[in-house]
Every structure is written in structure tokens, then in C-alpha cells.
Write an enzyme that holds these catalytic residues in place. Structure first.
Site, PDB file in Angstrom:
ATOM      1  N   ASP A 143      15.360  51.935  31.888  1.00 39.10           N
ATOM      2  CA  ASP A 143      16.242  51.474  30.813  1.00 39.10           C
ATOM      3  C   ASP A 143      15.985  52.342  29.602  1.00 39.10           C
ATOM      4  O   ASP A 143      14.831  52.572  29.220  1.00 39.10           O
ATOM      5  CB  ASP A 143      15.953  49.991  30.515  1.00 39.10           C
ATOM      6  N   ILE A 144      17.079  52.812  29.000  1.00 42.08           N
ATOM      7  CA  ILE A 144      16.964  53.730  27.866  1.00 42.08           C
ATOM      8  C   ILE A 144      16.179  53.096  26.711  1.00 42.08           C
ATOM      9  O   ILE A 144      15.491  53.796  25.968  1.00 42.08           O
ATOM     10  CB  ILE A 144      18.381  54.203  27.413  1.00 42.08           C
ATOM     11  N   ASN A 147      20.921  39.109  33.062  1.00 41.51           N
ATOM     12  CA  ASN A 147      21.790  38.476  32.065  1.00 41.51           C
ATOM     13  C   ASN A 147      23.228  38.444  32.584  1.00 41.51           C
ATOM     14  O   ASN A 147      23.717  39.451  33.105  1.00 41.51           O
ATOM     15  CB  ASN A 147      21.732  39.259  30.750  1.00 41.51           C
ATOM     16  N   GLN A 175      24.299  39.742  28.109  1.00 43.08           N
ATOM     17  CA  GLN A 175      24.755  40.871  28.931  1.00 43.08           C
ATOM     18  C   GLN A 175      25.576  41.803  28.056  1.00 43.08           C
ATOM     19  O   GLN A 175      26.519  41.365  27.381  1.00 43.08           O
ATOM     20  CB  GLN A 175      25.604  40.376  30.123  1.00 43.08           C
ATOM     21  N   HIS A 218      22.900  43.967  36.765  1.00 48.20           N
ATOM     22  CA  HIS A 218      21.620  44.688  36.819  1.00 48.20           C
ATOM     23  C   HIS A 218      20.473  43.718  36.629  1.00 48.20           C
ATOM     24  O   HIS A 218      20.625  42.663  36.014  1.00 48.20           O
ATOM     25  CB  HIS A 218      21.574  45.781  35.750  1.00 48.20           C
TER      26      HIS A 218
HETATM   27  P1  5GP Z   1      22.030  43.885  29.281  1.00 51.18           P
HETATM   28  O1  5GP Z   1      21.985  43.679  27.790  1.00 51.18           O
HETATM   29  O2  5GP Z   1      23.469  44.037  29.744  1.00 51.18           O
HETATM   30  O3  5GP Z   1      21.278  42.841  30.075  1.00 51.18           O
HETATM   31  O4  5GP Z   1      21.263  45.231  29.563  1.00 51.18           O
HETATM   32  C1  5GP Z   1      21.866  46.475  29.490  1.00 51.18           C
HETATM   33  C2  5GP Z   1      20.756  47.483  29.370  1.00 51.18           C
HETATM   34  O5  5GP Z   1      21.284  48.757  29.636  1.00 51.18           O
HETATM   35  C3  5GP Z   1      20.128  47.552  27.974  1.00 51.18           C
HETATM   36  O6  5GP Z   1      18.754  47.188  28.059  1.00 51.18           O
HETATM   37  C4  5GP Z   1      20.332  49.001  27.558  1.00 51.18           C
HETATM   38  O7  5GP Z   1      19.201  49.540  26.908  1.00 51.18           O
HETATM   39  C5  5GP Z   1      20.600  49.702  28.860  1.00 51.18           C
HETATM   40  N1  5GP Z   1      21.462  50.859  28.754  1.00 51.18           N
HETATM   41  C6  5GP Z   1      22.677  50.917  28.129  1.00 51.18           C
HETATM   42  N2  5GP Z   1      23.196  52.141  28.269  1.00 51.18           N
HETATM   43  C7  5GP Z   1      22.317  52.864  29.012  1.00 51.18           C
HETATM   44  C8  5GP Z   1      22.326  54.207  29.481  1.00 51.18           C
HETATM   45  O8  5GP Z   1      23.244  55.000  29.278  1.00 51.18           O
HETATM   46  N3  5GP Z   1      21.241  54.601  30.219  1.00 51.18           N
HETATM   47  C9  5GP Z   1      20.208  53.768  30.484  1.00 51.18           C
HETATM   48  N4  5GP Z   1      19.199  54.255  31.219  1.00 51.18           N
HETATM   49  N5  5GP Z   1      20.176  52.499  30.050  1.00 51.18           N
HETATM   50  C10 5GP Z   1      21.223  52.050  29.319  1.00 51.18           C
END
Ligand code: 5GP
Ligand code: ZN
Length: 163
Positions: A51-52, A108, A115, A121
């Protein structure tokens, strides 16, 4: 074909995916190789990459290799195939650093549930101490619940599973 199915009808044959992508989805772009990622594991079903945000060091995402919006959109075979891979990836993330002493695995679903990327994911968030950078709050509201209230909620959910 000698297909084995469990009582619940989950196929035990190796699954093949016929992937479909959403052109506007950042994780589909990662799957297609249009955006780079620090991939730690992949096979025909899942891709796992850092995760970035690195909520804690080693924070890894596991995604199905097809566009699925959220947990509500999985069919049973895809769920079985994706979930089956999570322990092995989690063990590798944990084994990579001896200072990892626990892990939160978080999924999420929906904006209200945090999310932000609408390609399902699973977050693997290594835990290092009580005061590393990750927090989850599970509030105990049991004082507001009577046995009748628990039973009413139980019945509502069970009715949906029994349709
Ligand atoms: P969510 O908030 O949907 O549960 O998690 C999405 C996750 O994706 C976040 O933790 C965010 O840091 C990660 N993320 C968003 N864009 C990118 C990307 O381009 N590359 C990577 N490796 N992670 C990403
Ligand atoms: Zn996608």
C-alpha cells in the site's frame, strides 16, 4: 471431469479467472501494468502489493485479479480462492520482519466504512506495538442491548440468509 465440491458447493478445483477490468479503476490499472506497484506476490487469482500509504511498515494490499467492487459482489468460488491465499501472504509479511508481533487484516466496504478504492482489497497491516501508527476502535455498546434487541437483530439477519 472429476470435480470435488464441498457440502456448501465450493469447488475445490483450481479456479481459473476470466478477468474483467474497469477503465477508471486504479487497481485495475495496476493489474494491467499501466501503473507500477511494489508487488510481493501474485498468481492467477490475486496480486499483493505494498500500500502506497504504508500505514505501518509492510502494509500490503491483496486484491482479486478481476474488478470486484466490494465484499457484497463476490461469488463463493472467487471468495474461496481469494481468502485461501491470505494466510500465506500474511505469514510472509510477518516473517519478513521479526519486530512484527501482530497483524490487522481489514476489508472496507462502502465509503462510510472508509473504502476509497472501489476494487475490493484486503489490508494486511503489520503491528509492532500498542502505539504504532494504526488504531481501530471497537466500542462496547452492550449496555444498550436487551436480550430481545439482540434476538430481533439475529432474526432479521437469519431471515435474509434463509431466503
Ligand atoms: P481503502 O481506503 O479503499 O480501504 O484503501 C485503499 C488503499 O489504497 C489506501 O490505503 C491507499 O493508500 C491505497 N492506494 C491508493 N492508490 C494507490 C496506488 O496507486 N498504489 C498503491 N500501492 N496503493 C494505493
Ligand atoms: Zn478494478
Amino acid at each position: 471431469m472429476n470435480e470435488i465440491t464441498t457440502k456448501e458447493g465450493v469447488s475445490m478445483e483450481p479456479m481459473t479467472l476470466d478477468p474483467h477490468y474497469d477503465d477508471d479503476c486504479i487497481f485495475c490499472k495496476i493489474l494491467k501494468g499501466d501503473i507500477p506497484s511494489y508487488t510481493v506476490y501474485e498468481d492467477n487469482i490475486v496480486k499483493a502489493f505494498l500500500d502506497i500509504s504504508q500505514g505501518t511498515p509492510g502494509h500490503t494490499l491483496v486484491i482479486p485479479k478481476t474488478h470486484v467492487q466490494d465484499i457484497f459482489a463476490y461469488d463463493t468460488d472467487l471468495a474461496a480462492a481469494v481468502f485461501a491465499r491470505i494466510p500465506k501472504i500474511a505469514r510472509a509479511v510477518k516473517a519478513a520482519d521479526p519486530t512484527i508481533i501482530g497483524m490487522n487484516i481489514v476489508n472496507n466496504n462502502g465509503k462510510v466504512a472508509y473504502q476509497s478504492v472501489f476494487h475490493s482489497h484486503f489490508h494486511l497491516v503489520p503491528r509492532y506495538s500498542d502505539d504504532d501508527d494504526f488504531k481501530m476502535i471497537f466500542k462496547d455498546n452492550s449496555g444498550n442491548y436487551t436480550p430481545a434487541k439482540y434476538a430481533a437483530i439475529q432474526a432479521q439477519i437469519k431471515a435474509q440468509l434463509e431466503d
